[in-house]
Design an enzyme around this catalytic site. Structure first.
Site, PDB file in Angstrom:
ATOM      1  N   SER A 185       0.839  -1.193   0.000  1.00 30.52           N
ATOM      2  CA  SER A 185       0.000   0.000   0.000  1.00 30.52           C
ATOM      3  C   SER A 185       0.879   1.251   0.000  1.00 30.52           C
ATOM      4  O   SER A 185       1.669   1.452  -0.921  1.00 30.52           O
ATOM      5  CB  SER A 185      -0.978  -0.043   1.168  1.00 30.52           C
ATOM      6  OG  SER A 185      -1.957   0.959   1.054  1.00 30.52           O
ATOM      7  N   ASP A 271      -9.689  -4.365  -5.522  1.00 31.15           N
ATOM      8  CA  ASP A 271      -9.158  -3.405  -4.555  1.00 31.15           C
ATOM      9  C   ASP A 271      -9.893  -2.078  -4.685  1.00 31.15           C
ATOM     10  O   ASP A 271      -9.778  -1.395  -5.703  1.00 31.15           O
ATOM     11  CB  ASP A 271      -7.663  -3.212  -4.824  1.00 31.15           C
ATOM     12  CG  ASP A 271      -6.961  -2.397  -3.750  1.00 31.15           C
ATOM     13  OD1 ASP A 271      -7.643  -1.680  -3.002  1.00 31.15           O
ATOM     14  OD2 ASP A 271      -5.719  -2.477  -3.676  1.00 31.15           O
ATOM     15  N   HIS A 301      -7.897  -4.945  -0.992  1.00 24.18           N
ATOM     16  CA  HIS A 301      -6.623  -4.281  -0.722  1.00 24.18           C
ATOM     17  C   HIS A 301      -5.656  -5.161   0.066  1.00 24.18           C
ATOM     18  O   HIS A 301      -4.478  -4.833   0.188  1.00 24.18           O
ATOM     19  CB  HIS A 301      -6.866  -2.956   0.002  1.00 24.18           C
ATOM     20  CG  HIS A 301      -5.680  -2.040  -0.002  1.00 24.18           C
ATOM     21  ND1 HIS A 301      -4.997  -1.702  -1.153  1.00 24.18           N
ATOM     22  CD2 HIS A 301      -5.037  -1.385   1.018  1.00 24.18           C
ATOM     23  CE1 HIS A 301      -3.996  -0.894  -0.863  1.00 24.18           C
ATOM     24  NE2 HIS A 301      -3.996  -0.685   0.446  1.00 24.18           N
TER      25      HIS A 301
END
Length: 323
Positions: A185, A271, A301
């Site tokens: 991320s 996601d 995610h």
């Protein structure tokens, strides 16, 4: 969770024309030169016994980052391993810090050293002293200093991350020629930035954030990109283009073009936080010839979770980067 973006066939060819600012390279050359000129010592204190660990050694590290300010990190190494070791320099996801050493035992269990870098202002151990002039609207970090590239939060954080790679040469037991940068991320976006700004042996950006800002801000219904949309909702008359001008200095697509190290990306096709097209925008512009995408078709995610970690170890072994 449904598919959040284009089809896989469309994604693999998605390569948007996103010109970098004309002074992009000069901006970053100047930023990093100033940080290095600020100096500062790298310090490592052995703290293994505090955490009751028997198979790894743990050092509590401070290294000079933005403006020479000390940045916290953990250095973990398998106890008794033959040195010097390949080292995975790990960057953390949004709103998190380095946490505890016991949160980061995977790579040392596989025989690697690992330097886990705190995120200034997000973790508990590295304050963002220069919180930046300029504007901040929403909670979080996405609009902190967004009125100017010089003041923008990620200028400081990305500089810290490059300086973490610099610090490897001054830490015991590590091989500076086998530095692997990694993160998920936000950590994935920082991984791409570092790969584009300095020399590393490999990059492992997992479901990376901080890529193709404009598309992400326009389409995300969850996560930190909404902070940009919220800011622009109230500054739409005069603030849209200046904001995206600032963000263009920090876009993973531009760093990816400049990166040459072998890279293993990952993407979750469901996601909602980092849209797959933003990940592919960086991947399809990546400058290194050795680039691979691990696709998790039904992942949000979280990506591939532990399965992605195994894929990373296999990929590193194939490239001669195993311990």
């Amino acid at each position: 969770m449904p598919l959040t973006d284009a089809s896989l066939d469309e994604l693999v060819t998605y390569r948007p024309d996103l010109p970098a600012p004309p002074d992009f390279d000069a901006f970053w050359d100047r930023t990093l030169a100033e940080a290095r000129a600020a100096g500062g010592a790298v310090k490592a204190d052995r703290v293994t016994d505090r955490h009751l660990l028997r198979t790894v050694e743990v050092d509590d590290v401070r290294f000079p980052g933005w403006n020479g300010e000390p940045v916290a990190a953990w250095l973990l190494r398998p106890r008794g391993a033959e040195e010097p070791l390949p080292v995975v320099v790990t960057f953390i996801g949004y709103s998190g810090g380095r946490g505890l050493p016991t949160d980061h035992l995977f790579f040392s269990a596989a025989g690697y050293a690992q330097l886990v870098v705190d995120s200034r202002g997000q973790g508990h151990d590295t304050p963002d002293r220069d919180a930046g002039g300029g504007t901040q609207w929403a909670k979080g970090f996405m609009t902190r200093g967004i009125s100017s590239p010089a003041d923008y939060y990620y200028r400081r954080l990305m500089t810290d991350c490059v300086r973490a790679v610099d610090a490897v040469a001054e830490l015991p037991g590590l091989d500076p020629d086998r530095v692997i940068v990694a993160g998920g991320s936000q950590g994935g976006g920082l991984t791409i930035a570092v790969a584009g700004l300095t020399r590393v042996a490999a990059a492992l950006p997992d479901v990376p954030f901080l890529c193709h800002f404009r598309r992400a801000a326009e389409m995300c219904g969850e996560g930190p990109y909404q902070e940009i949309a919220e800011y622009l909702r109230w500054h739409s008359r005069h603030g849209v283009e200046p904001a995206f001008s600032t963000l263009s200095y920090f876009d993973g697509v531009h760093f990816a073009r400049r990166a040459t190290a072998p890279a293993l990306f990952s993407v979750g096709l469901m996601d909602p936080i980092c849209p797959p097209s933003t990940v592919y925008a960086a991947f399809n512009h990546y400058g290194g010839e050795d680039r691979t995408m691990t696709v998790w078709p039904f992942a949000d995610h979280g990506g591939g979770h532990g399965s992605n970690s195994v894929a990373q170890l296999e990929w590193l072994r194939e490239r001669g980067l195993a311990p």
